[in-house]
Design a protein around this motif. Structure first.
Motif, PDB file in Angstrom:
ATOM      1  N   VAL A 238      39.108  49.381  47.841  1.00  4.81           N
ATOM      2  CA  VAL A 238      39.052  48.030  48.406  1.00  4.81           C
ATOM      3  C   VAL A 238      39.406  48.129  49.885  1.00  4.81           C
ATOM      4  O   VAL A 238      40.558  48.377  50.243  1.00  4.81           O
ATOM      5  CB  VAL A 238      40.027  47.069  47.685  1.00  4.81           C
ATOM      6  N   GLU A 239      38.420  47.928  50.719  1.00  4.72           N
ATOM      7  CA  GLU A 239      38.596  48.147  52.156  1.00  4.72           C
ATOM      8  C   GLU A 239      39.635  47.202  52.750  1.00  4.72           C
ATOM      9  O   GLU A 239      39.631  45.997  52.517  1.00  4.72           O
ATOM     10  CB  GLU A 239      37.254  47.941  52.866  1.00  4.72           C
ATOM     11  N   GLY A 240      40.554  47.777  53.523  1.00  2.00           N
ATOM     12  CA  GLY A 240      41.561  46.992  54.231  1.00  2.00           C
ATOM     13  C   GLY A 240      42.628  46.378  53.356  1.00  2.00           C
ATOM     14  O   GLY A 240      43.321  45.451  53.778  1.00  2.00           O
ATOM     15  N   CYS A 241      42.786  46.867  52.143  1.00  3.52           N
ATOM     16  CA  CYS A 241      43.735  46.278  51.199  1.00  3.52           C
ATOM     17  C   CYS A 241      44.619  47.380  50.612  1.00  3.52           C
ATOM     18  O   CYS A 241      44.123  48.269  49.905  1.00  3.52           O
ATOM     19  CB  CYS A 241      42.977  45.548  50.091  1.00  3.52           C
ATOM     20  N   ASP A 242      45.896  47.335  50.922  1.00  2.00           N
ATOM     21  CA  ASP A 242      46.844  48.336  50.429  1.00  2.00           C
ATOM     22  C   ASP A 242      48.136  47.643  49.992  1.00  2.00           C
ATOM     23  O   ASP A 242      49.175  47.757  50.645  1.00  2.00           O
ATOM     24  CB  ASP A 242      47.126  49.377  51.509  1.00  2.00           C
TER      25      ASP A 242
END
Length: 343
Positions: A238-242
């Motif tokens: 999930v790009e940009g989601c941590d």
């Protein structure tokens, strides 16, 4: 007066009020409250599990992250898990904790079948500034949604693209609000996202899409230790989601024995089991019969039937009709909506 409009639920509120209870109600200052001095066979008390309490403490006291400009990032908590794991209950507990810390909390409801504040079939974004007390139908219609999207169904399986677009729209409205508050020098308002319990196949795809839209800073997953403890979402994809992932075990019936109601604000749950369709019916009744007293107190006015109330009149030229997943010819639209529930 609930039995007047819905006889099937006439015995839903059957608590007895004694003289000393009346005095206690007046001292507490919560109108309509029925204190329970003892737990009897007719009431099942909700216990806060130890791992839930730890997750609530961790989530509600954790320092806020900073962005590249060293500005606090608004915390976004997504609560996920299969059906019957207690997501809604935990979300209410978490909101109550965050209200005590931040003063205001946004609640994003993405479960079409069991909405906390809006009518069934709606996705909503609600600004909460007081603890959430009681089941959903006790406050449906008493708090106006900050923004909402009505789909008119209890599952997104037949129109997943529209569902994902509605979630994305609510997330954008929230981000716009955070940006506006920051420009005025005000602290960012956190958000709690309650997800649907469909976690397989297309439902899991929609959960991934939701995480991409809301980009949670904290991901709370309820799971059943007897079946699986695998993470629902691989955030590496999930790009940009941590987010920080917090785990809670599911709220099964054998864990609801005795104990304290805790932050949920519910003194107990009656043995009378309400199914999902019962909760939706009660939410609609609460919405339709909600009223405000002269003192500004939200209440139900069930003395008058709906048919006796003055209808709202809207020019037909001011309406845009969307028939959802139904294929209705334009010439039959008025016939189709006549006497139906619309949103």
């Amino acid at each position: 007066h609930l039995g007047r409009v819905a006889p099937a639920y006439a015995s839903l509120f059957t608590g007895s009020v004694t003289a000393d209870s009346e005095q206690l109600v007046q001292a507490i200052g919560v109108p309509g409250m029925t204190p329970m001095r003892t737990v009897n066979a007719g009431v099942q008390v909700l216990q806060t599990p130890e791992d839930w309490a730890q997750a609530l403490d961790q989530a509600s006291t954790m320092p806020q992250r900073l962005d590249d400009d060293f500005e606090p990032i608004a915390p976004v908590y997504a609560v996920a898990g299969a059906q019957g794991q207690g997501k809604s209950t935990f979300s209410r507990m978490l909101v109550n904790r965050l209200v005590a810390r931040f003063g205001r909390v946004f609640y994003m409801e993405t479960d079409l079948g069991q909405s906390e504040f809006a009518a069934p079939g709606a996705l909503s974004l609600t600004l909460v500034s007081a603890p959430i007390l009681g089941p959903p139908f006790t406050h449906t219609g008493r708090t106006e949604a900050y923004h909402a999207a009505y789909m008119g169904v209890v599952t997104p399986k037949n129109d997943p693209d529209r569902y994902a677009a509605c979630v994305q729209r609510l997330a954008q409205v929230y981000r716009d609000h955070v940006r506006s508050e920051r420009a005025r020098g005000l602290p960012a308002v956190p958000m709690v996202v309650n997800t649907q319990g469909w976690t397989r196949g297309l439902g899991l795809d929609l959960l991934y899409a939701l995480c991409q839209s809301v980009c949670p800073t904290h991901f709370v997953q309820a799971y059943d230790p007897a079946t699986s403890d695998a993470s629902l979402v691989d955030f590496a994809t999930v790009e940009g989601c941590d987010p920080q992932v917090l785990w809670i075990t599911g709220m099964s019936s054998d864990r609801m024995q005795g104990g304290d109601a805790g932050d949920a604000g519910e003194s107990g749950r009656r043995v009378q089991k309400l199914a999902a369709h019962d909760m939706r019916t009660l939410s609609l009744l609460s919405l339709m019969y909600s009223a405000w007293s002269a003192q500004g107190v939200a209440t139900w006015n069930m003395h008058k039937p709906l048919a006796a109330r003055t209808p709202v009149c809207v020019p037909i030229c001011d309406l845009v009709f969307w028939m959802g997943e139904e294929d209705v010819p334009p010439s039959q639209v008025l016939r189709a909506v006549n006497g139906t529930l619309v949103g």
